[in-house]
Design a protein around this motif. Structure first.
Motif, PDB file in Angstrom:
ATOM      1  N   ASP A 215       0.828  -1.216   0.000  1.00 56.05           N
ATOM      2  CA  ASP A 215       0.000   0.000   0.000  1.00 56.05           C
ATOM      3  C   ASP A 215       0.855   1.256   0.000  1.00 56.05           C
ATOM      4  OD1 ASP A 215      -2.354  -1.455  -0.049  1.00 56.05           O
ATOM      5  OD2 ASP A 215      -2.647  -1.372   2.131  1.00 56.05           O
ATOM      6  N   THR A 216       1.891   1.276   0.824  1.00 58.56           N
ATOM      7  CA  THR A 216       2.787   2.429   0.897  1.00 58.56           C
ATOM      8  C   THR A 216       3.472   2.647  -0.443  1.00 58.56           C
ATOM      9  OG1 THR A 216       3.155   2.081   3.252  1.00 58.56           O
ATOM     10  CG2 THR A 216       4.791   3.411   2.085  1.00 58.56           C
TER      11      THR A 216
ATOM     12  N   ILE B  10       2.505   1.768  -3.478  1.00 60.98           N
ATOM     13  CA  ILE B  10       1.551   2.249  -4.489  1.00 60.98           C
ATOM     14  C   ILE B  10       1.213   3.721  -4.251  1.00 60.98           C
ATOM     15  CG2 ILE B  10      -0.839   2.028  -5.305  1.00 60.98           C
ATOM     16  CD1 ILE B  10      -0.515  -1.033  -4.782  1.00 60.98           C
ATOM     17  N   ASN B  11       1.011   4.083  -3.002  1.00 58.56           N
ATOM     18  CA  ASN B  11       0.587   5.447  -2.691  1.00 58.56           C
ATOM     19  C   ASN B  11       1.708   6.475  -2.760  1.00 58.56           C
ATOM     20  OD1 ASN B  11      -2.152   4.792  -2.304  1.00 58.56           O
ATOM     21  ND2 ASN B  11      -1.696   4.028  -0.260  1.00 58.56           N
ATOM     22  N   GLU B  12       2.958   6.039  -2.606  1.00 59.94           N
ATOM     23  CA  GLU B  12       4.081   6.987  -2.609  1.00 59.94           C
ATOM     24  C   GLU B  12       4.611   7.299  -4.001  1.00 59.94           C
ATOM     25  OE1 GLU B  12       7.122   5.550   0.021  1.00 59.94           O
ATOM     26  OE2 GLU B  12       6.108   6.347   1.783  1.00 59.94           O
ATOM     27  N   HIS B  13       4.215   6.522  -5.016  1.00 58.01           N
ATOM     28  CA  HIS B  13       4.748   6.716  -6.359  1.00 58.01           C
ATOM     29  C   HIS B  13       3.625   6.993  -7.356  1.00 58.01           C
ATOM     30  CE1 HIS B  13       7.798   4.210  -4.285  1.00 58.01           C
ATOM     31  NE2 HIS B  13       8.600   5.105  -4.825  1.00 58.01           N
ATOM     32  N   GLN B  14       3.848   7.990  -8.194  1.00 54.52           N
ATOM     33  CA  GLN B  14       2.852   8.314  -9.221  1.00 54.52           C
ATOM     34  C   GLN B  14       2.647   7.122 -10.153  1.00 54.52           C
ATOM     35  OE1 GLN B  14       3.955  11.323 -12.099  1.00 54.52           O
ATOM     36  NE2 GLN B  14       1.821  11.805 -12.533  1.00 54.52           N
TER      37      GLN B  14
ATOM     38  N   PHE C 118      -0.072   0.875 -11.458  1.00 53.39           N
ATOM     39  CA  PHE C 118      -0.921   1.844 -10.783  1.00 53.39           C
ATOM     40  C   PHE C 118      -0.471   3.250 -11.156  1.00 53.39           C
ATOM     41  CE2 PHE C 118      -1.021  -1.984  -8.324  1.00 53.39           C
ATOM     42  CZ  PHE C 118      -2.332  -2.098  -7.907  1.00 53.39           C
TER      43      PHE C 118
ATOM     44  N   GLU D  71      -1.109   7.009  -9.833  1.00 52.74           N
ATOM     45  CA  GLU D  71      -1.650   7.793  -8.711  1.00 52.74           C
ATOM     46  C   GLU D  71      -2.588   6.948  -7.854  1.00 52.74           C
ATOM     47  OE1 GLU D  71      -3.174  11.382 -10.497  1.00 52.74           O
ATOM     48  OE2 GLU D  71      -1.149  12.081 -10.960  1.00 52.74           O
ATOM     49  N   GLY D  72      -2.164   5.717  -7.570  1.00 50.82           N
ATOM     50  CA  GLY D  72      -2.901   4.840  -6.664  1.00 50.82           C
ATOM     51  C   GLY D  72      -4.021   4.035  -7.285  1.00 50.82           C
ATOM     52  N   LYS D  73      -4.314   4.246  -8.574  1.00 51.61           N
ATOM     53  CA  LYS D  73      -5.398   3.519  -9.226  1.00 51.61           C
ATOM     54  C   LYS D  73      -4.826   2.521 -10.234  1.00 51.61           C
ATOM     55  CE  LYS D  73      -9.050   6.979  -8.952  1.00 51.61           C
ATOM     56  NZ  LYS D  73      -8.482   8.043  -8.197  1.00 51.61           N
ATOM     57  N   GLU D  74      -5.406   1.332 -10.261  1.00 55.62           N
ATOM     58  CA  GLU D  74      -4.947   0.307 -11.192  1.00 55.62           C
ATOM     59  C   GLU D  74      -5.337   0.679 -12.623  1.00 55.62           C
ATOM     60  OE1 GLU D  74      -6.139  -4.201 -12.318  1.00 55.62           O
ATOM     61  OE2 GLU D  74      -5.892  -3.816 -10.166  1.00 55.62           O
TER      62      GLU D  74
END
Length: 111
Positions: free
Chosen positions: A14-15, A17-21, A80, A82-85
């Protein structure tokens, strides 16, 4: 060839995915010949996309990854943005088609 960061928990995933564009996950199993054969091809392909951050998840170690991403086979390649697949490929991956998908997204996001 670009190296993949190994992730060992759902929290790390989760970290990441959320930390990288642009975050890419390669999910595999240890006894999967397709997984081992495909990885070097993906590593070579990713040379063309330096802004995509790469990570590897061993699904036998992080068993919850299967439920989190609805995975029923291996390998699974997930991109992903910006956090979206945005891209999902599984088992038999046609590298030319996969590259075309990556290129379209990369050109629109990374510039």
């Amino acid at each position: 060839m670009r190296e993949f960061k190994d992730l060992h928990s759902i929290e790390e995933i989760d970290t990441f995915i959320n930390e990288h564009q642009l975050a890419f996950l390669y999910i595999s199993m240890p006894n999967c010949s397709v997984c081992h054969g495909l990885l070097p091809q993906v590593q070579n392909l990713m040379e063309n996309y330096p802004q995509i951050q790469l990570a590897h998840v061993d699904a036998s170690e992080v068993e919850a990854v299967a439920g989190k991403f609805s995975i029923f086979t291996a390998p699974v390649l997930l991109l992903f943005v910006e956090g979206k697949e945005y891209v999902r490929e599984a088992r038999i991956v046609h590298m030319d088609l996969f590259n075309d998908k990556l290129k379209k997204i990369y050109e629109n996001v990374a510039e």
